[in-house]
Design a protein around this motif. Structure first.
Motif, PDB file in Angstrom:
ATOM      1  N   ARG A 123       0.746  -1.225  -0.007  1.00 19.35           N
ATOM      2  CA  ARG A 123       0.023   0.019  -0.044  1.00 19.35           C
ATOM      3  C   ARG A 123       0.696   1.251  -0.085  1.00 19.35           C
ATOM      4  N   LEU A 124       2.021   1.210   0.489  1.00 23.74           N
ATOM      5  CA  LEU A 124       3.078   2.323   0.609  1.00 23.74           C
ATOM      6  C   LEU A 124       3.858   2.323  -0.617  1.00 23.74           C
ATOM      7  N   GLY A 125       3.426   1.517  -1.564  1.00 25.27           N
ATOM      8  CA  GLY A 125       4.570   1.598  -3.042  1.00 25.27           C
ATOM      9  C   GLY A 125       5.602   0.658  -3.053  1.00 25.27           C
ATOM     10  N   TYR A 126       5.570  -0.415  -2.248  1.00 28.45           N
ATOM     11  CA  TYR A 126       6.799  -1.226  -2.275  1.00 28.45           C
ATOM     12  C   TYR A 126       6.454  -2.294  -3.353  1.00 28.45           C
ATOM     13  N   SER A 127       7.234  -2.982  -4.101  1.00 31.18           N
ATOM     14  CA  SER A 127       7.148  -3.751  -5.088  1.00 31.18           C
ATOM     15  C   SER A 127       7.911  -4.795  -4.907  1.00 31.18           C
ATOM     16  N   VAL A 128       7.541  -6.114  -5.050  1.00 34.23           N
ATOM     17  CA  VAL A 128       8.316  -7.281  -4.575  1.00 34.23           C
ATOM     18  C   VAL A 128       9.208  -7.424  -5.817  1.00 34.23           C
ATOM     19  N   VAL A 129      10.590  -7.807  -5.399  1.00 36.22           N
ATOM     20  CA  VAL A 129      11.827  -7.963  -6.329  1.00 36.22           C
ATOM     21  C   VAL A 129      12.339  -9.104  -6.206  1.00 36.22           C
ATOM     22  N   GLY A 130      12.271 -10.022  -4.861  1.00 35.88           N
ATOM     23  CA  GLY A 130      12.634 -11.295  -4.868  1.00 35.88           C
ATOM     24  C   GLY A 130      12.028 -12.047  -3.706  1.00 35.88           C
ATOM     25  N   GLU A 131      12.675 -13.409  -3.636  1.00 35.80           N
ATOM     26  CA  GLU A 131      12.015 -14.150  -2.707  1.00 35.80           C
ATOM     27  C   GLU A 131      13.122 -15.130  -2.145  1.00 35.80           C
ATOM     28  N   LEU A 132      13.369 -15.190  -0.863  1.00 34.98           N
ATOM     29  CA  LEU A 132      14.356 -15.877  -0.259  1.00 34.98           C
ATOM     30  C   LEU A 132      13.891 -17.045   0.460  1.00 34.98           C
ATOM     31  N   LYS A 133      13.584 -18.193  -0.039  1.00 36.39           N
ATOM     32  CA  LYS A 133      12.910 -19.276   0.352  1.00 36.39           C
ATOM     33  C   LYS A 133      13.730 -20.076   1.448  1.00 36.39           C
ATOM     34  N   ASP A 134      13.037 -20.445   2.669  1.00 38.25           N
ATOM     35  CA  ASP A 134      13.857 -21.193   3.771  1.00 38.25           C
ATOM     36  C   ASP A 134      14.946 -20.308   4.193  1.00 38.25           C
ATOM     37  N   TYR A 135      14.984 -18.716   4.361  1.00 37.56           N
ATOM     38  CA  TYR A 135      16.047 -17.995   4.516  1.00 37.56           C
ATOM     39  C   TYR A 135      16.305 -18.132   6.182  1.00 37.56           C
ATOM     40  N   ILE A 136      15.262 -17.969   6.878  1.00 36.95           N
ATOM     41  CA  ILE A 136      15.336 -17.744   8.417  1.00 36.95           C
ATOM     42  C   ILE A 136      15.049 -18.869   8.999  1.00 36.95           C
ATOM     43  N   VAL A 137      13.555 -19.443   8.611  1.00 40.31           N
ATOM     44  CA  VAL A 137      12.945 -20.626   9.109  1.00 40.31           C
ATOM     45  C   VAL A 137      12.473 -21.706   7.928  1.00 40.31           C
ATOM     46  N   ALA A 138      12.655 -22.569   8.251  1.00 39.02           N
ATOM     47  CA  ALA A 138      11.961 -23.784   7.149  1.00 39.02           C
ATOM     48  C   ALA A 138      10.658 -23.498   6.703  1.00 39.02           C
ATOM     49  N   GLY A 139      10.103 -23.472   5.537  1.00 39.77           N
ATOM     50  CA  GLY A 139       8.832 -23.544   5.090  1.00 39.77           C
ATOM     51  C   GLY A 139       8.460 -22.183   4.923  1.00 39.77           C
ATOM     52  N   ALA A 140       9.346 -20.954   5.277  1.00 38.23           N
ATOM     53  CA  ALA A 140       8.865 -19.904   5.090  1.00 38.23           C
ATOM     54  C   ALA A 140       9.672 -18.901   4.251  1.00 38.23           C
ATOM     55  N   SER A 141       9.188 -18.048   3.598  1.00 40.29           N
ATOM     56  CA  SER A 141      10.198 -17.323   2.873  1.00 40.29           C
ATOM     57  C   SER A 141      10.374 -15.881   3.332  1.00 40.29           C
ATOM     58  N   GLU A 142      11.575 -15.078   2.913  1.00 40.91           N
ATOM     59  CA  GLU A 142      11.378 -13.695   3.304  1.00 40.91           C
ATOM     60  C   GLU A 142      11.466 -12.919   1.742  1.00 40.91           C
TER      61      GLU A 142
END
Length: 161
Positions: A123-142
């Motif tokens: 909503r504040l104007g940010y756009s997705v530029v990438g995904e880091l899968k399992d970066y911090i915890v398994a099963g979740a992405s940053e």
């Protein structure tokens, strides 16, 4: 209605902010302890600013102005009692103003399970530029998001940095 002031963190605020972070989402799911939160907040390479209402800390934001992603908002933390009142938006706007004086890009990551924060950032104007899968915890992405005002090659920093 409250009157929010944003100011740099002081030594007296460190423990309160570390506790606020360690006891709330997304840091609970990410396994962030009080000690790790305290260490992050105390890092001299980071800029930490508080949102306060008189003597009450409503939230804080951590900005990194060094490294590969200059202008990285590392954390936005709003106390549970203050959520839904625009504090996160105020903190992000404050950080953007600071970052855009030095860099044309603001970066932020959001955990894939943190849908509310992602909705706010978009909503504040940010756009997705990438995904880091399992970066911090398994099963979740940053999810890495970016908001830009110019390409690096045409950006001129403000003189009053």
């Amino acid at each position: 209605m409250s009157h929010i002031t944003i100011r740099p963190i002081s030594t007296e605020d460190l423990a309160t902010c570390a506790q606020m972070m360690a006891q709330s989402e997304p840091w609970l799911t990410l396994g962030r302890t009080y000690d790790a939160s305290y260490q992050t907040i105390c890092d001299p390479a980071k800029e930490v600013s508080l949102a306060t209402d008189k003597d009450t800390i409503a939230g804080f934001i951590i900005v990194n102005m060094t490294g590969a992603f200059v202008g990285y908002i590392q954390s936005v933390c709003v106390d549970a009692a203050w959520r839904g009142q625009g504090i996160g938006t105020q903190l992000i706007t404050y950080a953007e103003e600071r970052i855009f004086r030095s860099s044309p890009n603001v970066f932020i990551c959001v955990s894939s399970f943190n849908a509310g924060a992602r909705k706010l950032y978009e909503r504040l104007g940010y756009s997705v530029v990438g995904e880091l899968k399992d970066y911090i915890v398994a099963g979740a992405s940053e999810i890495l998001l970016r908001k830009a005002i110019a390409p690096l090659t045409t950006f001129s920093p403000s003189v009053d940095q």
